[in-house]
Write a protein that holds these residues in place. Structure first.
Motif, PDB file in Angstrom:
ATOM      1  N   TYR A  80      40.828  43.176  46.255  1.00 42.70           N
ATOM      2  CA  TYR A  80      41.806  42.747  45.259  1.00 42.70           C
ATOM      3  C   TYR A  80      41.220  42.751  43.849  1.00 42.70           C
ATOM      4  O   TYR A  80      40.051  42.417  43.643  1.00 42.70           O
ATOM      5  CB  TYR A  80      42.321  41.341  45.581  1.00 42.70           C
ATOM      6  N   SER A  81      42.053  43.085  42.883  1.00 41.61           N
ATOM      7  CA  SER A  81      41.659  42.989  41.471  1.00 41.61           C
ATOM      8  C   SER A  81      41.811  41.531  41.026  1.00 41.61           C
ATOM      9  O   SER A  81      42.403  40.713  41.739  1.00 41.61           O
ATOM     10  CB  SER A  81      42.545  43.883  40.603  1.00 41.61           C
ATOM     11  N   ASP A  82      41.299  41.221  39.842  1.00 42.78           N
ATOM     12  CA  ASP A  82      41.409  39.850  39.331  1.00 42.78           C
ATOM     13  C   ASP A  82      42.870  39.439  39.155  1.00 42.78           C
ATOM     14  O   ASP A  82      43.235  38.299  39.422  1.00 42.78           O
ATOM     15  CB  ASP A  82      40.663  39.723  37.995  1.00 42.78           C
ATOM     16  N   GLU A  84      45.448  40.539  40.896  1.00 40.94           N
ATOM     17  CA  GLU A  84      46.024  40.319  42.228  1.00 40.94           C
ATOM     18  C   GLU A  84      45.537  38.995  42.815  1.00 40.94           C
ATOM     19  O   GLU A  84      46.311  38.270  43.455  1.00 40.94           O
ATOM     20  CB  GLU A  84      45.658  41.484  43.146  1.00 40.94           C
TER      21      GLU A  84
END
Length: 131
Positions: A80-82, A84
């Motif tokens: 996951y990205s920050d 998300e």
């Protein structure tokens, strides 16, 4: 007639013995009742944990105003990205502590992996509510 009376006495003795031994006893000779529900499971009783897992698997999926998280179905926890991760954190922060365990069960049933950072926070909240 004598056989009938002896049979009834034998049935009473067997029934009493089954009732006595079916509950088990702890160290101070008090009968320990069976677990009432999964909210009382502490992780020390494997049978209780298994029963709760089976119960959780048969319940319907409950949503916590988090339908947008369905977009993350099948994603690895570390991918996951920050931004998300922020979606998960927002949902976690807006719910009551006693709802977190049910929310985690809901995510598992929906095939959604919690980001590692959020998982750690959720576990701490769940452990605090069980005390």
């Amino acid at each position: 007639m004598l056989y009938l009376v002896l049979s009834l006495i034998a049935i009473v003795i067997v029934t009493a013995a089954i009732g006595y031994f079916s509950y088990g006893k702890d160290g101070d000779d008090t009968i320990v009742p069976p677990i009432a529900n999964c909210a009382t499971c502490t992780g020390e009783n494997d049978k209780c944990e298994l029963d709760c897992k089976l119960e959780a698997a048969t319940k319907e999926i409950e949503y916590f105003d988090d339908e947008e998280l369905d977009a993350y179905k099948g994603r690895a926890a570390e991918s996951y990205s920050d931004e998300e991760i922020g979606d998960f954190e927002y949902v976690l922060e807006t719910m009551k502590p006693h709802e977190v365990a049910d929310w985690c069960r809901s995510l598992v049933m929906r095939g959604i992996n919690l980001p590692e950072q959020v998982r750690d926070e959720a576990i701490m909240i769940i452990n605090d509510t069980r005390k």
